[in-house]
Every structure is written in C-alpha cells, then in structure tokens.
Design a protein around this motif. Sequence first.
Motif, PDB file in Angstrom:
ATOM      1  N   SER A  37       0.854  -1.184   0.000  1.00 45.54           N
ATOM      2  CA  SER A  37       0.000   0.000   0.000  1.00 45.54           C
ATOM      3  C   SER A  37       0.898   1.244   0.000  1.00 45.54           C
ATOM      4  CB  SER A  37      -0.902   0.015   1.234  1.00 45.54           C
ATOM      5  OG  SER A  37      -0.126   0.248   2.403  1.00 45.54           O
ATOM      6  N   TYR A  38       0.286   2.395  -0.193  1.00 44.78           N
ATOM      7  CA  TYR A  38       1.047   3.644  -0.150  1.00 44.78           C
ATOM      8  C   TYR A  38       1.723   3.824   1.210  1.00 44.78           C
ATOM      9  CZ  TYR A  38      -1.372   4.966  -4.454  1.00 44.78           C
ATOM     10  OH  TYR A  38      -1.849   5.005  -5.728  1.00 44.78           O
ATOM     11  N   ARG A  39       1.006   3.535   2.270  1.00 46.01           N
ATOM     12  CA  ARG A  39       1.571   3.693   3.614  1.00 46.01           C
ATOM     13  C   ARG A  39       2.678   2.676   3.885  1.00 46.01           C
ATOM     14  NH1 ARG A  39      -0.950   7.610   6.577  1.00 46.01           N
ATOM     15  NH2 ARG A  39      -3.037   8.130   5.896  1.00 46.01           N
ATOM     16  N   GLN A  40       2.542   1.475   3.357  1.00 46.94           N
ATOM     17  CA  GLN A  40       3.608   0.488   3.515  1.00 46.94           C
ATOM     18  C   GLN A  40       4.870   0.933   2.779  1.00 46.94           C
ATOM     19  OE1 GLN A  40       1.256  -2.835   2.089  1.00 46.94           O
ATOM     20  NE2 GLN A  40       1.322  -3.813   4.113  1.00 46.94           N
ATOM     21  N   LEU A  41       4.712   1.539   1.614  1.00 48.31           N
ATOM     22  CA  LEU A  41       5.863   2.073   0.878  1.00 48.31           C
ATOM     23  C   LEU A  41       6.536   3.181   1.683  1.00 48.31           C
ATOM     24  CD1 LEU A  41       4.349   2.188  -2.717  1.00 48.31           C
ATOM     25  CD2 LEU A  41       6.210   0.707  -1.952  1.00 48.31           C
ATOM     26  N   ARG A  75       8.452   1.585   4.538  1.00 49.70           N
ATOM     27  CA  ARG A  75       9.646   0.902   4.031  1.00 49.70           C
ATOM     28  C   ARG A  75      10.768   1.906   3.753  1.00 49.70           C
ATOM     29  NH1 ARG A  75       9.606  -3.750  -0.603  1.00 49.70           N
ATOM     30  NH2 ARG A  75       9.201  -5.377   0.900  1.00 49.70           N
ATOM     31  N   ALA A  76      10.417   3.015   3.142  1.00 48.31           N
ATOM     32  CA  ALA A  76      11.406   4.059   2.862  1.00 48.31           C
ATOM     33  C   ALA A  76      11.944   4.636   4.168  1.00 48.31           C
ATOM     34  CB  ALA A  76      10.797   5.159   1.996  1.00 48.31           C
ATOM     35  N   ALA A  77      11.067   4.842   5.150  1.00 53.14           N
ATOM     36  CA  ALA A  77      11.488   5.397   6.439  1.00 53.14           C
ATOM     37  C   ALA A  77      12.464   4.453   7.142  1.00 53.14           C
ATOM     38  CB  ALA A  77      10.277   5.660   7.329  1.00 53.14           C
ATOM     39  N   PRO A 114       6.626  10.332   1.453  1.00 60.45           N
ATOM     40  CA  PRO A 114       5.246  10.442   1.932  1.00 60.45           C
ATOM     41  C   PRO A 114       4.271   9.683   1.027  1.00 60.45           C
ATOM     42  CG  PRO A 114       6.304  12.591   1.887  1.00 60.45           C
ATOM     43  CD  PRO A 114       7.214  11.633   1.181  1.00 60.45           C
ATOM     44  N   HIS A 115       3.323   9.002   1.642  1.00 62.25           N
ATOM     45  CA  HIS A 115       2.345   8.232   0.866  1.00 62.25           C
ATOM     46  C   HIS A 115       1.542   9.141  -0.068  1.00 62.25           C
ATOM     47  CE1 HIS A 115      -0.070   9.519   4.334  1.00 62.25           C
ATOM     48  NE2 HIS A 115      -1.094   9.456   3.510  1.00 62.25           N
ATOM     49  N   GLU A 127      14.014  12.476 -10.550  1.00 64.23           N
ATOM     50  CA  GLU A 127      14.867  11.290 -10.432  1.00 64.23           C
ATOM     51  C   GLU A 127      14.887  10.757  -9.011  1.00 64.23           C
ATOM     52  OE1 GLU A 127      18.817  10.951 -12.494  1.00 64.23           O
ATOM     53  OE2 GLU A 127      18.299  13.007 -13.044  1.00 64.23           O
ATOM     54  N   GLU A 128      15.009  11.652  -8.037  1.00 61.22           N
ATOM     55  CA  GLU A 128      15.109  11.236  -6.650  1.00 61.22           C
ATOM     56  C   GLU A 128      13.856  10.485  -6.206  1.00 61.22           C
ATOM     57  OE1 GLU A 128      15.337  14.499  -7.642  1.00 61.22           O
ATOM     58  OE2 GLU A 128      17.506  14.700  -7.631  1.00 61.22           O
ATOM     59  N   LEU A 129      12.702  10.959  -6.663  1.00 61.64           N
ATOM     60  CA  LEU A 129      11.441  10.323  -6.308  1.00 61.64           C
ATOM     61  C   LEU A 129      11.342   8.933  -6.935  1.00 61.64           C
ATOM     62  CD1 LEU A 129       8.772  10.519  -4.828  1.00 61.64           C
ATOM     63  CD2 LEU A 129       7.845  11.772  -6.769  1.00 61.64           C
TER      64      LEU A 129
END
Length: 153
Positions: free
Chosen positions: A30-34, A37-39, A46-47, A62-64
């Motif tokens: 999900s967006y929040r899981q992504l 994971r990044a955190a 941010p989701h 590019e960074e995103l």
Amino acid sequence: MTTPPPVPPDTDAAAFMTALRDLKVWSGLSYRQLERRAARAGHVLPHSTVATMLGRDRLPREELVALFVAACGMRADEAQVWLDARVSIAYGRPAEAAPTTKRGGRSWRPHQVLAGAAVALTTVLLAGVAGVGVLTDEVEVVQPPTSLLVPRS
C-alpha cells in the motif's frame, strides 16, 4: 513461481508512469507500507506524494523515482534501469548520452547544475536585499497631526 517485476519503457512519460503503477501493484504494498519501508531505510517518501505521482502522466523527479522503486523492492541494479529509462525519456536519448558536466570529480546533469545556480543566485539576491535594509524592521512611522479638540464658535 513469482512474476518478474515490470520493465520500465524508455519511450514516453505516459508509458513510464503506467509501468511505475504496475510496479506498485507488483510490489503488493500500500502507499503507507511504501512510506514505512522508505522510512526504515532512512528516507522520506510520503504516501501522499506517491499517490500524486502515480496519478499523473508526467515524469517524476529522479530522486522520487529512485526512492519509489527501492521501496517497491528493486535492487540497486534494477533501480538503475528505471533511472536510466527516466533519463532517456527526459533527454530524448540513452542515459549514457545524457549531457553531464564534470565539477569537483563528480558528473553533474544539466538540471543539477541549474538547480545549484538558482540556489546561489537566490542567496546572493537575498543577501543584497538584506544589505540595503529592504527586509529589516527599521521602518519610520510618521503620524499625521490630529486634534481631538473642536474649535468653539
């Protein structure tokens, strides 16, 4: 047997964004899981930013892209394929042929050089404006003379 991740096209921005959406579906996150994971990897993703990015057909920064594909589970070499495809679309040629400038032993792409120049110019302009007192609180307040007394006749 698991399905392989989608391959990024280097044809146009809309096809690239469709592949990024497919990558999110492939990841099963999900967006929040992504975001989480990044955190955990020490990054901020941010989701809401991911949702906005995937809702458009414009090429993201590019960074995103790098943060997103890493959060989806891509290894470094797989993530580089996505970044190369993005550069190819942005510059209209293969990533290896994208123009670079050597500074301080590092290669810089044109948008990185322009961003640095913009920051430097903004700093100089703000320093100049502050130097002449435009942004200071030193304002002289002049009150016009008024009288509360009304002359008698």
